[in-house]
Write an enzyme that holds these catalytic residues in place. Structure first.
Site, PDB file in Angstrom:
ATOM      1  N   SER A 145      97.808  83.865  38.806  1.00 27.97           N
ATOM      2  CA  SER A 145      98.753  84.632  37.999  1.00 27.97           C
ATOM      3  C   SER A 145      98.097  85.943  37.550  1.00 27.97           C
ATOM      4  O   SER A 145      97.720  86.752  38.389  1.00 27.97           O
ATOM      5  CB  SER A 145      99.246  83.788  36.815  1.00 27.97           C
ATOM      6  OG  SER A 145     100.401  84.344  36.248  1.00 27.97           O
ATOM      7  N   ASP A 169     109.292  81.266  42.120  1.00 28.75           N
ATOM      8  CA  ASP A 169     108.462  81.609  40.966  1.00 28.75           C
ATOM      9  C   ASP A 169     109.197  82.572  40.032  1.00 28.75           C
ATOM     10  O   ASP A 169     109.692  83.612  40.459  1.00 28.75           O
ATOM     11  CB  ASP A 169     107.166  82.263  41.462  1.00 28.75           C
ATOM     12  CG  ASP A 169     106.079  82.275  40.413  1.00 28.75           C
ATOM     13  OD1 ASP A 169     106.403  82.449  39.224  1.00 28.75           O
ATOM     14  OD2 ASP A 169     104.917  82.105  40.772  1.00 28.75           O
ATOM     15  N   HIS A 181     106.177  78.837  39.852  1.00 29.61           N
ATOM     16  CA  HIS A 181     104.883  79.301  39.353  1.00 29.61           C
ATOM     17  C   HIS A 181     103.872  78.174  39.179  1.00 29.61           C
ATOM     18  O   HIS A 181     102.690  78.353  39.393  1.00 29.61           O
ATOM     19  CB  HIS A 181     105.100  80.010  38.014  1.00 29.61           C
ATOM     20  CG  HIS A 181     103.963  80.893  37.610  1.00 29.61           C
ATOM     21  ND1 HIS A 181     103.614  82.026  38.308  1.00 29.61           N
ATOM     22  CD2 HIS A 181     103.092  80.814  36.574  1.00 29.61           C
ATOM     23  CE1 HIS A 181     102.585  82.614  37.714  1.00 29.61           C
ATOM     24  NE2 HIS A 181     102.249  81.910  36.665  1.00 29.61           N
TER      25      HIS A 181
END
Length: 687
Positions: free
Chosen positions: A539, A624, A659
């Protein structure tokens, strides 16, 4: 038969002009953001095929790694029960099953088990499943819960009647999954998301027995940089709405007994004023940065006078100690602090006599208070683990100081002994003279000869602290000779609030240079060498990976970038993308020229150049909501054209997940097995 030559996927170039502040950028792969476009799906599938075929020789090894990691996990495991409002609550797993079973027992652990939710049954027919936000009414008869079957973090809240076992027909759509009950046991408050940006911006009130379209809008958060949530105080006296942005918070309260009354602002928002509050007796206790308390302090105020001019100090601000959190009990205040980069738990009797700290003797540990819902007790429940010590849950008697270890995570297989591993904390010197801590673990037989493979992990954003947690999965690297290390770089809050402030906005590059300096340090100290150094981040940590390979590609043999945030400028200029506007206080607002220029100077996608890059394994999820799949897809497409060497470059897209990756507990391990096989294959380790 002639050998099949692998076709390297090449994305079509369609120049797209982007202009801001008189500066023009050309994005050749902008078209990849069309999620519904069959050509986009085709490109992602071609990248997946290329990855699968290129790593076909590691498939058996991946399976072996998966089985090895799975075999260490106790499959028929359960959480330590916690007691709340007359019931013991338990989460357990059954052998061979991917999902948890949530249950409870009334009054005693010997009582009959009442299964609340069997997620294995509920997950049938879904490639992704997550149950979240379990909330029980005060009379114990109703359970609200959120379900996400897409992995876009848009939950549907439903309610189960725990007396009849019936799940009510009503469905509250597009929520965060969390909800809280008023004391009347029929009014449920929850937060709903904006359909496009996925920002939690509205608080609704639902009355059991009414249709969802009859729900009342209680509060709408107009400011696009704020998110909202709703919860109940531990004392059960107040319902609380929290509005928060990166730098500013605001709370509103109403008595839980009067859910139809109007919420009252606790202390109106003032830019830069952060606070959180807990109710005890006839006061609120407030953790805040008021009066330039960078590392936060504890204040209190009477219930009936909550604005900041009434707040008085309980624990003053300290330059070298970060005040992270508090837990309130009838006779004790428990304070979680951090100094010199380490957690400390401080026990303070309300009587004012005999305060003390829990003793911890390691330098690579994490300690944290856990589920402490019971107010009238002398027992503090906390967790402890280190890089080599499995996680344990401990009940600590704050009066007698007796410690009862309720559970230590079991590592099955009979081979694990924590005494076979060495934990260390070392300090690298950054280029501006700042000392940056690195925590590491490795097998005791490893020597500092420069030949050890070393995986350096970091995150370095949002003030998130990277504590030293234990991982049984990680043993598959350690037992094959790897050193595992965490770089506690600026941008996190590991060494206090200033550590965060010095790694964000116009100081963001400190995050990247700290990591590079830590990398150079472990090489100089002969823990590893450039031929054996690997880096990993996900991330915002994936942004870190993108930045370091542009800035110092020659330091790393291989890099793992999970769901990486790499197209910083374009994303931060697009206010329709989830989370963008709320991020301005972290990265800066590129509509302002100085922030635009600074972001552009490090944005990984914008700074890919013709040079040799390390071996790269990059993962993403089609759904995501945090980092859109097209960021890594565009990045890989550009790297394919510009990189000047033949090192491996893989884009692995999970076409079903978002995610957080896959939802089942064992599916997630398969993803780690892919990453580990990538690293081990580069080291020539085949089994």
């Amino acid at each position: 038969m002639p050998e099949t030559i692998l076709q390297i996927p090449v994305a079509k170039i369609i120049p797209h002009t982007l202009e801001k502040h008189g500066h023009v950028r050309t994005d050749n792969y902008y078209w990849l953001n069309q999620r519904e476009n069959p050509e986009v799906i085709d490109y992602l599938n071609r990248e997946n095929d290329y990855y699968q075929q290129s790593t076909a020789h590691t498939k058996e090894f991946q399976k072996d790694l998966f089985e090895e990691m799975k075999a260490r996990i106790k499959e028929d495991d359960e959480s330590v029960p916690y007691f709340y409002n007359g019931y013991y609550y338990i989460t357990r797993f059954e052998k061979g099953k991917d999902y948890p079973i949530h249950s409870r027992k009334k009054g005693s652990l010997e009582a009959k088990e009442e299964i609340l939710f069997d997620c294995n049954e509920m997950a049938k027919g879904h490639t992704y499943f997550n149950l979240s936000g379990l909330s029980i009414s005060e009379d114990n008869t109703m359970a609200a819960f959120g379900i996400d079957t897409v992995s876009r973090r848009q939950y549907t809240i439903q309610v189960k009647n725990l007396v009849s076992g019936e799940i009510l027909a009503v469905k509250l759509e597009n929520t965060t999954g969390g909800s809280t009950w008023a004391s009347d046991n029929k009014t449920l408050f929850y937060s709903r998301k904006d359909e496009v940006t996925l920002r939690a911006d509205k608080i609704y009130k639902h009355k059991i027995g009414t249709a969802a379209d009859k729900d009342t809008l209680v509060y709408f958060e107009k400011d696009e940089t704020f998110d909202v949530s709703v919860y109940k105080s531990k004392s059960k006296r107040y319902l609380i709405i929290n509005s928060s942005s990166t730098l500013t918070t605001e709370y509103q309260t109403v008595l839980s007994a009067t859910p139809d009354a109007k919420f009252k602002v606790f202390q109106k928002r003032t830019r830069g004023l952060e606070y959180s509050m807990s109710h005890f007796g006839d006061h609120f206790y407030i953790v805040t940065n008021k009066d330039k308390a960078t590392n936060f302090k504890l204040m209190k105020t009477p219930e009936e006078a909550t604005s900041k001019e009434n707040w008085v100090d309980v624990i003053a601000h300290r330059d070298d100690v970060l005040l992270e959190d508090i837990d309130i009990f009838k006779d004790y205040l428990v304070v979680t602090e951090r100094f010199n980069g380490l957690n400390h738990i401080r026990i303070m009797p309300w009587s004012g006599k005999g305060e003390y700290y829990l003793p911890f003797d390691s330098e690579t540990y994490m300690a944290y208070t856990t589920t402490n819902l019971d107010f009238d007790t002398e027992i503090l429940r906390y967790g402890y683990q280190s890089l080599a010590t499995p996680a344990s849950v401990i009940d600590f008697n704050m009066k007698t100081k007796e410690k009862n270890v309720l559970k230590e995570q079991e590592v099955l297989g009979g081979k694990f002994d924590k005494n076979n591993y060495k934990e260390e904390r070392i300090w690298a010197t950054a280029k501006d003279g700042t000392k940056v801590p690195i925590s590491m673990v490795y097998r005791k037989e490893n020597t500092k000869n420069g030949n050890n493979p070393l995986l350096l992990y970091a995150y370095g954003s949002y003030g998130v602290t990277m504590d030293c947690h234990f991982s049984s999965v990680r043993l598959s690297l350690l037992d094959r000779g790897f050193i595992y290390a965490i770089a506690h770089i600026r941008g996190g809050e590991d060494l206090g609030r200033e550590w965060y402030e010095n790694g964000k906005l116009l100081k963001k590059k400190n995050t990247f240079t700290d990591f590079i300096d830590c990398s150079q340090f472990v090489i100089d100290e002969k823990y590893t060498s450039t031929e054996h150094l690997y880096a990993e981040g996900g991330s915002a940590g994936g942004l870190l990976m993108g930045a370091i390979i542009n800035m110092a590609p020659n330091l790393y043999k291989g890099v793992v970038a999970q769901v990486p945030f790499v197209d910083v400028v374009t994303t931060m200029l697009d206010e329709t993308i989830p989370l963008t506007t709320g991020e301005y206080d972290e990265w800066g607002n590129p509509n302002v020229k100085k922030y635009y220029n600074y972001m552009l100077s490090y944005s990984p996608y914008d700074n890919v150049v013709a040079q040799a890059y390390p071996n790269l394994y990059i993962s993403t999820g089609l759904h995501d909501s945090q980092v859109q799949y097209w960021e890594p897809a565009k990045w890989v497409a550009k790297l394919r054209i510009l990189k000047t060497n033949n090192n491996q470059l893989y884009l692995d897209t999970n076409m079903d997940a978002g995610h957080g990756g896959a939802s089942g507990r064992f599916e997630a391990i398969k993803e780690i097995a892919k990453e580990y096989s990538f690293l081990l294959d580069l080291e020539g380790i085949k089994k």
